[in-house]
Design an enzyme around this catalytic site. Structure first.
Site, PDB file in Angstrom:
ATOM      1  N   LYS A  50       0.835  -1.217   0.000  1.00  0.00           N
ATOM      2  CA  LYS A  50       0.000   0.000   0.000  1.00  0.00           C
ATOM      3  C   LYS A  50       0.863   1.259   0.000  1.00  0.00           C
ATOM      4  O   LYS A  50       0.640   2.174  -0.773  1.00  0.00           O
ATOM      5  CB  LYS A  50      -0.906   0.042   1.244  1.00  0.00           C
ATOM      6  CG  LYS A  50      -1.826  -1.142   1.413  1.00  0.00           C
ATOM      7  CD  LYS A  50      -2.761  -0.974   2.603  1.00  0.00           C
ATOM      8  CE  LYS A  50      -2.064  -0.969   3.949  1.00  0.00           C
ATOM      9  NZ  LYS A  50      -1.437  -2.246   4.309  1.00  0.00           N
ATOM     10  N   ARG A 110      11.980  -5.131   5.714  1.00  0.00           N
ATOM     11  CA  ARG A 110      11.551  -3.807   5.261  1.00  0.00           C
ATOM     12  C   ARG A 110      12.295  -2.687   5.981  1.00  0.00           C
ATOM     13  O   ARG A 110      12.461  -2.719   7.195  1.00  0.00           O
ATOM     14  CB  ARG A 110      10.051  -3.693   5.518  1.00  0.00           C
ATOM     15  CG  ARG A 110       9.456  -2.404   5.059  1.00  0.00           C
ATOM     16  CD  ARG A 110       8.000  -2.574   4.839  1.00  0.00           C
ATOM     17  NE  ARG A 110       7.219  -2.459   6.060  1.00  0.00           N
ATOM     18  CZ  ARG A 110       5.911  -2.223   6.052  1.00  0.00           C
ATOM     19  NH1 ARG A 110       5.262  -2.097   4.909  1.00  0.00           N
ATOM     20  NH2 ARG A 110       5.248  -2.142   7.178  1.00  0.00           N
ATOM     21  N   ARG A 144      10.685  -0.371  11.098  1.00  0.00           N
ATOM     22  CA  ARG A 144       9.555  -0.046  11.975  1.00  0.00           C
ATOM     23  C   ARG A 144       9.481  -0.978  13.172  1.00  0.00           C
ATOM     24  O   ARG A 144       9.705  -2.182  13.040  1.00  0.00           O
ATOM     25  CB  ARG A 144       8.248  -0.121  11.176  1.00  0.00           C
ATOM     26  CG  ARG A 144       8.027   1.083  10.316  1.00  0.00           C
ATOM     27  CD  ARG A 144       6.911   0.908   9.320  1.00  0.00           C
ATOM     28  NE  ARG A 144       5.666   0.364   9.871  1.00  0.00           N
ATOM     29  CZ  ARG A 144       4.510   0.380   9.208  1.00  0.00           C
ATOM     30  NH1 ARG A 144       4.440   0.915   8.005  1.00  0.00           N
ATOM     31  NH2 ARG A 144       3.434  -0.142   9.749  1.00  0.00           N
ATOM     32  N   ARG A 149      -0.568  -8.118  13.602  1.00  0.00           N
ATOM     33  CA  ARG A 149      -1.143  -7.266  12.549  1.00  0.00           C
ATOM     34  C   ARG A 149      -1.883  -8.102  11.502  1.00  0.00           C
ATOM     35  O   ARG A 149      -2.915  -7.689  10.983  1.00  0.00           O
ATOM     36  CB  ARG A 149      -0.044  -6.423  11.889  1.00  0.00           C
ATOM     37  CG  ARG A 149       0.422  -5.288  12.796  1.00  0.00           C
ATOM     38  CD  ARG A 149       1.754  -4.729  12.382  1.00  0.00           C
ATOM     39  NE  ARG A 149       1.728  -4.026  11.135  1.00  0.00           N
ATOM     40  CZ  ARG A 149       2.787  -3.877  10.326  1.00  0.00           C
ATOM     41  NH1 ARG A 149       3.956  -4.423  10.656  1.00  0.00           N
ATOM     42  NH2 ARG A 149       2.685  -3.206   9.237  1.00  0.00           N
TER      43      ARG A 149
HETATM   44  P1  AMP Z   1       0.325   1.331   8.358  1.00  0.00           P
HETATM   45  O1  AMP Z   1       1.483   2.234   8.144  1.00  0.00           O
HETATM   46  O2  AMP Z   1      -0.845   1.633   7.459  1.00  0.00           O
HETATM   47  O3  AMP Z   1       0.707  -0.129   8.341  1.00  0.00           O
HETATM   48  O4  AMP Z   1      -0.213   1.627   9.847  1.00  0.00           O
HETATM   49  C1  AMP Z   1       0.619   1.417  10.971  1.00  0.00           C
HETATM   50  C2  AMP Z   1      -0.220   1.292  12.221  1.00  0.00           C
HETATM   51  O5  AMP Z   1      -0.962   2.501  12.435  1.00  0.00           O
HETATM   52  C3  AMP Z   1      -1.284   0.185  12.203  1.00  0.00           C
HETATM   53  O6  AMP Z   1      -0.756  -1.088  12.536  1.00  0.00           O
HETATM   54  C4  AMP Z   1      -2.252   0.703  13.258  1.00  0.00           C
HETATM   55  O7  AMP Z   1      -1.741   0.519  14.568  1.00  0.00           O
HETATM   56  C5  AMP Z   1      -2.240   2.205  12.984  1.00  0.00           C
HETATM   57  N1  AMP Z   1      -3.265   2.574  11.981  1.00  0.00           N
HETATM   58  C6  AMP Z   1      -3.058   3.076  10.731  1.00  0.00           C
HETATM   59  N2  AMP Z   1      -4.216   3.297  10.096  1.00  0.00           N
HETATM   60  C7  AMP Z   1      -5.193   2.911  10.962  1.00  0.00           C
HETATM   61  C8  AMP Z   1      -6.614   2.869  10.893  1.00  0.00           C
HETATM   62  N3  AMP Z   1      -7.277   3.245   9.784  1.00  0.00           N
HETATM   63  N4  AMP Z   1      -7.287   2.416  11.984  1.00  0.00           N
HETATM   64  C9  AMP Z   1      -6.641   2.046  13.112  1.00  0.00           C
HETATM   65  N5  AMP Z   1      -5.310   2.038  13.236  1.00  0.00           N
HETATM   66  C10 AMP Z   1      -4.585   2.467  12.175  1.00  0.00           C
END
Ligand code: AMP
Length: 209
Positions: A8, A122, A155, A166
């Site tokens: 993404k 990553r 990360r 996750r």
């Molecule tokens: P990402 O970078 O999209 O993988 O997001 C990293 C982390 O941010 C996720 O594992 C969640 O803890 C939090 N997060 C991001 N977007 C959301 C969302 N729409 N709802 C809830 N938590 C989110």
């Protein structure tokens, strides 16, 4: 949309450039809040580090505010939102109230073993955010970005325990969102196993058709 490691964060900025629409990543927004040690960031960090979702009310408030910014008036590319059915419903409501709607939800599909390998290696440049994989696409000099010499970062939530959680969270809370869009004939699925360039080509082709 897609599970962690699907691509993404690699595809959304490219699509943003291609369609001249702002890229809005809720993960990036939250990481900026954490880096700034804001109240929201401090609250979100515990959930993020464990690989859990940040509560819906926080996320919905964040996106509703972002949708009202001037640069969002002609459309945005959402990355990582919505991740629960409650978020999807709130997004539809917010868009409806401003006379808009979702054009398309894109699901990037990738097998579990590929995801786990991708996440384990990553790394991202702290400065310009260029993504690397320490085995499949490493920088020329270890730990240093090819583009800006910035320091590479891995990360916290890419650690194996958080990754496991996750993926579980995706199956339980986010997979139903795919059904939500499928039921509304808004879901487009693409194969995310190929190289970033190949995935981008199929993404653009699928969207334009
Ligand atoms: P990402 O970078 O999209 O993988 O997001 C990293 C982390 O941010 C996720 O594992 C969640 O803890 C939090 N997060 C991001 N977007 C959301 C969302 N729409 N709802 C809830 N938590 C989110």
């Amino acid at each position: 949309m897609g599970p962690p490691g699907a691509g993404k964060g690699t595809q959304a900025p490219r699509l943003s450039e291609h369609l001249s629409a702002p890229h809005v990543s809720t993960g990036d927004m939250l990481r900026a809040e954490v880096a700034a040690s804001s109240n929201l960031g401090l609250k979100a960090k515990t959930f993020m580090d464990a690989g859990d979702l940040v509560p819906d009310d926080v996320m919905i408030g964040m996106i509703v505010a972002r949708l009202q910014a001037d640069d969002a008036s002609d459309g945005i590319i959402l990355d990582g939102f919505p991740r629960t059915v409650a978020q999807a419903v709130a997004l539809d409501e917010a868009l409806y109230n401003s006379g808009g709607s979702i054009d398309l939800a894109v699901s990037i599909d990738v097998d579990r073993d590929v995801l786990i390998n991708r996440l384990a290696g990553r790394a991202t440049c702290k400065n310009c955010k260029t993504p690397y994989h320490l085995t499949f696409s490493p920088p020329a000099t270890a730990g240093e970005c090819d583009k800006c010499d910035g320091e590479l970062d891995q990360r916290e939530d890419d650690q194996p325990e958080a990754v496991k959680n996750r993926l579980k969270v995706f199956d339980k809370q986010t997979a139903p969102v795919l059904d939500y869009y499928r039921g509304r004939k808004k879901l487009l699925s693409i194969d995310g196993a190929a190289s970033p360039d190949e995935v981008f080509t199929s993404l653009v082709n699928a969207i334009s058709s």
